[in-house]
Design a protein around this motif. Structure first.
Motif, PDB file in Angstrom:
ATOM      1  N   PHE A 112       0.826  -1.199   0.000  1.00 56.28           N
ATOM      2  CA  PHE A 112       0.000   0.000   0.000  1.00 56.28           C
ATOM      3  C   PHE A 112       0.864   1.255   0.000  1.00 56.28           C
ATOM      4  N   ALA A 113       1.903   1.251   0.843  1.00 49.88           N
ATOM      5  CA  ALA A 113       2.804   2.400   0.912  1.00 49.88           C
ATOM      6  C   ALA A 113       3.497   2.617  -0.430  1.00 49.88           C
ATOM      7  N   GLY A 114       3.921   1.519  -1.059  1.00 50.52           N
ATOM      8  CA  GLY A 114       4.556   1.632  -2.365  1.00 50.52           C
ATOM      9  C   GLY A 114       3.612   2.190  -3.411  1.00 50.52           C
ATOM     10  N   SER A 115       2.336   1.771  -3.361  1.00 50.35           N
ATOM     11  CA  SER A 115       1.338   2.249  -4.322  1.00 50.35           C
ATOM     12  C   SER A 115       1.101   3.743  -4.166  1.00 50.35           C
ATOM     13  N   VAL A 116       0.910   4.175  -2.925  1.00 48.29           N
ATOM     14  CA  VAL A 116       0.687   5.600  -2.666  1.00 48.29           C
ATOM     15  C   VAL A 116       1.924   6.408  -3.019  1.00 48.29           C
ATOM     16  N   GLY A 117       3.108   5.866  -2.663  1.00 52.45           N
ATOM     17  CA  GLY A 117       4.346   6.559  -2.988  1.00 52.45           C
ATOM     18  C   GLY A 117       4.522   6.749  -4.481  1.00 52.45           C
ATOM     19  N   PHE A 118       4.159   5.718  -5.241  1.00 51.80           N
ATOM     20  CA  PHE A 118       4.280   5.840  -6.694  1.00 51.80           C
ATOM     21  C   PHE A 118       3.330   6.901  -7.240  1.00 51.80           C
ATOM     22  N   LEU A 153      -5.051  -5.042  -4.098  1.00 49.30           N
ATOM     23  CA  LEU A 153      -4.264  -3.829  -4.351  1.00 49.30           C
ATOM     24  C   LEU A 153      -3.564  -3.851  -5.707  1.00 49.30           C
ATOM     25  N   ALA A 154      -4.231  -4.418  -6.707  1.00 53.94           N
ATOM     26  CA  ALA A 154      -3.621  -4.490  -8.033  1.00 53.94           C
ATOM     27  C   ALA A 154      -3.701  -3.175  -8.798  1.00 53.94           C
ATOM     28  N   GLY A 155      -4.428  -2.205  -8.250  1.00 50.72           N
ATOM     29  CA  GLY A 155      -4.664  -0.955  -8.965  1.00 50.72           C
ATOM     30  C   GLY A 155      -3.412  -0.230  -9.413  1.00 50.72           C
ATOM     31  N   ALA A 156      -2.392  -0.204  -8.554  1.00 50.54           N
ATOM     32  CA  ALA A 156      -1.178   0.542  -8.895  1.00 50.54           C
ATOM     33  C   ALA A 156      -0.476  -0.058 -10.112  1.00 50.54           C
ATOM     34  N   ALA A 157      -0.281  -1.390 -10.106  1.00 46.82           N
ATOM     35  CA  ALA A 157       0.419  -2.046 -11.207  1.00 46.82           C
ATOM     36  C   ALA A 157      -0.352  -1.923 -12.517  1.00 46.82           C
ATOM     37  N   THR A 158      -1.660  -2.128 -12.460  1.00 46.73           N
ATOM     38  CA  THR A 158      -2.453  -2.058 -13.684  1.00 46.73           C
ATOM     39  C   THR A 158      -2.563  -0.633 -14.201  1.00 46.73           C
ATOM     40  N   THR A 159      -2.616   0.333 -13.286  1.00 45.91           N
ATOM     41  CA  THR A 159      -2.640   1.730 -13.708  1.00 45.91           C
ATOM     42  C   THR A 159      -1.375   2.078 -14.481  1.00 45.91           C
TER      43      THR A 159
END
Length: 249
Positions: A112-118, A153-159
């Motif tokens: 989650f932290a990595g996703s928000v950070g990205f 939490l796949a949203g970050a990678a797919t985005t």
């Protein structure tokens, strides 16, 4: 962990209602808003168990999004990413079996932290150019599969992947809608048979939340057609940052 409708506290009901509303808004087009519900659900219901509570709500919301955006799908990008995501789902299922719930929640927090950070880094640097060679689909697909098992939490990678394909807004929403709908259906048997996080009791609770979900989807569709998502994005990141802290408490 087992519970019934009668055993839920007012706070737990509040978290579930908020999760249903935000998931609906996210599937309606207010991207990433649903992410903020992940750590909240994990904090109140446990890391692995919370994924089973959230998953049926995602499927219902996905179905409405698929019906609405059914004419805006780029199937070649969908098919390019999906097989590798299934590989990630299988690996994520095994990994979730061998770690404790406490460690599971910590892994969710890191993801989650990595996703928000990205998201913050991409906005700050204005990143628009991302690799899109064949190996990029492999990496993003496997990452999406693992992260979708660890807290949806796949949203970050797919985005990242769909942005790299430079899809127009409507095509992005349609392709993402079909992709997430497929992924959530594929991983449901893994949640039931291997993790045991979906039961009749959880499904009864999900059923009660369907009206909230549908309202959120309709509201998201209405908002995304009329307003810039800048304010919503800032609110999402703010909620994510606050909620992320809960995973490490």
């Amino acid at each position: 962990m087992e519970f019934s409708i009668q055993s839920l506290s007012p706070i737990q009901w509040g978290v579930l209602i908020l999760a249903a509303l935000f998931i609906g808004l996210a599937k309606g087009g207010i991207s990433n808003l649903g992410m903020s519900t992940v750590p909240l659900a994990a904090w109140y219901f446990g890391g692995k168990f919370s994924t089973g509570i959230i998953l049926p709500m995602l499927i219902v919301a996905d179905l409405t999004a698929v019906l609405y955006y059914r004419k805006n799908v780029e199937w070649r990008y969908y098919l390019k990413l999906l097989p590798w995501t299934v590989v990630g789902i299988v690996f994520g299922t095994w990994l979730g079996e061998v770690v404790s719930d406490e460690l599971f929640k910590r892994i969710m927090g890191v993801i989650f932290a990595g996703s928000v950070g990205f998201m913050l880094y991409r906005d700050y640097r204005g990143i628009t150019t991302i690799p899109h060679q064949w190996w990029f689909a492999v990496i993003m697909g496997i990452l999406a599969g693992v992260t979708t098992m660890f807290g949806n939490l796949a949203g970050a990678a797919t985005t990242v992947f769909f942005l790299a394909m430079q899809l127009p807004k409507q095509s992005y929403l349609g392709t993402a809608a079909w992709f997430f709908f497929s992924v959530n259906l594929i991983k449901t048997p893994f949640q039931i048979l291997f993790w045991g996080t979906i039961s009749w009791d959880t499904l009864k609770i999900n059923l009660l939340l369907v009206p909230i979900l549908l309202f959120g989807v309709a509201m998201g569709i209405w908002l995304v057609q009329r307003f810039s998502d800048r304010i919503f994005r800032r609110m999402t990141i703010g909620l994510c940052l606050v909620a992320m802290v809960l995973l490490f408490l």
